[in-house]
Enzyme design. Structure first.
Site, short mmCIF file in Angstrom:
data_model
loop_
_atom_site.label_atom_id
_atom_site.label_comp_id
_atom_site.label_asym_id
_atom_site.label_seq_id
_atom_site.Cartn_x
_atom_site.Cartn_y
_atom_site.Cartn_z
N ASN A 114 -2.53 15.48 -17.52
CA ASN A 114 -3.46 15.35 -18.64
C ASN A 114 -4.90 15.65 -18.21
O ASN A 114 -5.31 15.27 -17.12
CB ASN A 114 -3.38 13.93 -19.23
N VAL A 115 -5.62 16.26 -19.14
CA VAL A 115 -7.03 16.55 -18.85
C VAL A 115 -7.93 15.49 -19.46
O VAL A 115 -9.15 15.57 -19.36
CB VAL A 115 -7.42 17.97 -19.35
N HIS A 124 -4.01 19.41 -13.66
CA HIS A 124 -4.45 20.48 -14.55
C HIS A 124 -5.95 20.42 -14.86
O HIS A 124 -6.40 20.99 -15.83
CB HIS A 124 -3.63 20.45 -15.86
N THR A 145 6.22 13.31 -20.48
CA THR A 145 6.11 14.77 -20.27
C THR A 145 7.43 15.44 -20.63
O THR A 145 8.50 14.89 -20.37
CB THR A 145 5.69 15.13 -18.83
N SER A 146 7.31 16.65 -21.21
CA SER A 146 8.52 17.40 -21.58
C SER A 146 9.20 17.99 -20.34
O SER A 146 10.29 18.54 -20.45
CB SER A 146 8.16 18.52 -22.56
P1 OAD Z 1 4.33 18.16 -23.95
O1 OAD Z 1 3.66 18.22 -25.27
O2 OAD Z 1 5.07 19.36 -23.48
O3 OAD Z 1 5.36 16.95 -23.93
C1 OAD Z 1 5.01 15.66 -24.36
C2 OAD Z 1 6.21 14.78 -24.16
O4 OAD Z 1 5.83 13.45 -24.48
C3 OAD Z 1 7.42 15.11 -25.04
O5 OAD Z 1 8.58 15.17 -24.22
C4 OAD Z 1 7.50 13.94 -26.03
O6 OAD Z 1 8.84 13.60 -26.36
C5 OAD Z 1 6.86 12.84 -25.23
N1 OAD Z 1 6.21 11.78 -26.02
C6 OAD Z 1 5.47 11.89 -27.14
N2 OAD Z 1 4.97 10.70 -27.52
C7 OAD Z 1 5.41 9.79 -26.62
C8 OAD Z 1 5.25 8.38 -26.44
N3 OAD Z 1 4.51 7.65 -27.28
N4 OAD Z 1 5.85 7.79 -25.38
C9 OAD Z 1 6.60 8.51 -24.52
N5 OAD Z 1 6.80 9.85 -24.63
C10 OAD Z 1 6.21 10.48 -25.65
O7 OAD Z 1 3.20 17.70 -22.89
P2 OAD Z 1 3.22 17.86 -21.31
O8 OAD Z 1 4.58 17.66 -20.78
O9 OAD Z 1 2.12 17.02 -20.80
O10 OAD Z 1 -0.79 22.42 -19.54
O11 OAD Z 1 2.82 19.37 -21.18
C11 OAD Z 1 2.65 19.92 -19.89
C12 OAD Z 1 1.54 20.93 -19.88
O12 OAD Z 1 1.78 21.91 -20.90
C13 OAD Z 1 0.18 20.39 -20.24
O13 OAD Z 1 -0.49 19.79 -19.15
C14 OAD Z 1 -0.54 21.61 -20.70
C15 OAD Z 1 0.52 22.20 -21.58
O14 OAD Z 1 0.46 23.57 -21.78
C16 OAD Z 1 -1.93 23.12 -19.43
O15 OAD Z 1 -2.75 23.14 -20.31
C17 OAD Z 1 -2.05 23.85 -18.13
#
Ligand code: OAD
Length: 239
Positions: free
Chosen positions: A100-101, A117, A186-187
């Site tokens: 997270n940023v 990131h 995280t996804s």
């Molecule tokens: P994603 O948007 O890909 O995934 C978010 C995850 O959080 C999903 O799997 C949701 O099911 C889960 N989620 C949502 N709300 C939740 C909650 N209240 N409790 C638990 N889980 C929950 O976000 P990231 O995995 O962070 O990169 O994405 C990775 C990277 O992709 C980011 O850092 C960004 C993006 O492109 C850059 O900008 C370089």
């Protein structure tokens, strides 16, 4: 049952590493990237989050980051962030790795944080390379300028860019040393961050996932807990 087992593993471990993603900040009111309401549903990453996009239209890219800074500045850490900050106090070895940023982990009290990131609140000069903290909201003018006159860019990692080497090396080290590797919100789709739980597992860690839904990691994790991080993490990590 799984939650009791996960809690016991965390309690017993001396060395814990945690990887967080946008989901941990969702309950603070910040949008995630993928899934319903995700940023990448309304915006195209190639138009806003690549070096090419910035070269083509720095003002447009800055307007997007400036909007995100305004949204972030109105948010508060949630119970998930706080639980991880408390867990850090209990463990001799603890590393929080975040994709997270935002700065919600810091604001919740976490101390040792690896920002894989980058940060929304840091800027880097395209001319002299100097990087610094910048918490001005709203930013004016756009794009902002460095004292040297060069154009500033957000100090975040864009698509097509390498992760900061030192941060990644430190994260790998923490994954290698962890007895428990906790993955929250995280996804698990974006590499190399998504490789960290696998590295941890190869080095003997127990991997515990907390997510609202099943991910790429779920079937491999030792325990995958389904639910909100703001509800589950306090149950896993309270003293
Ligand atoms: P994603 O948007 O890909 O995934 C978010 C995850 O959080 C999903 O799997 C949701 O099911 C889960 N989620 C949502 N709300 C939740 C909650 N209240 N409790 C638990 N889980 C929950 O976000 P990231 O995995 O962070 O990169 O994405 C990775 C990277 O992709 C980011 O850092 C960004 C993006 O492109 C850059 O900008 C370089």
């Amino acid at each position: 049952m799984d939650i009791a087992q996960a809690r016991e593993w965390i309690e017993q471990a001396r060395s814990v590493a945690v990887l967080t993603g946008a989901g941990i900040s969702a309950e603070s009111g910040l949008p995630t990237f993928r899934g319903p309401g995700g940023l990448w549903k309304s915006f195209r990453p190639e138009e806003l989050a690549t070096p090419g996009a910035f070269a083509r239209d720095p003002k447009l890219v800055w307007e997007w980051y400036s909007w995100r800074r305004e949204v972030h500045s109105r948010c508060e850490p949630n119970r998930g962030h706080v639980a991880l900050a408390k867990l850090e106090q209990l463990k001799p070895q603890f590393t929080l790795i975040t994709q997270n940023v935002d700065s919600l982990h810091e604001r919740a009290g976490s101390r040792k944080i690896i920002h894989l990131h980058g940060s929304l609140w840091r800027v880097r000069c395209m001319s002299c390379g100097k990087e610094e903290q910048n918490e001005q909201v709203p930013l004016d003018p756009l794009p902002p300028r460095c004292a040297c006159g060069g154009m500033l860019r957000p100090a975040v990692v864009w698509f097509g860019e390498a992760l900061p080497q030192a941060a990644m090396a430190e994260a790998m080290q923490a994954a290698t040393a962890a007895e428990v590797f906790l993955v929250a919100g995280t996804s698990s789709m974006v590499y190399p961050a998504a490789a960290l739980p696998h590295v941890a597992m190869q080095h003997g860690a127990r991997v515990i996932e907390v997510n609202l839904e099943a991910t790429e990691l779920s079937s491999l994790a030792h325990i995958s807990l389904r639910g909100k991080s703001g509800e589950i993490l306090p149950q896993l990590a309270s003293p």
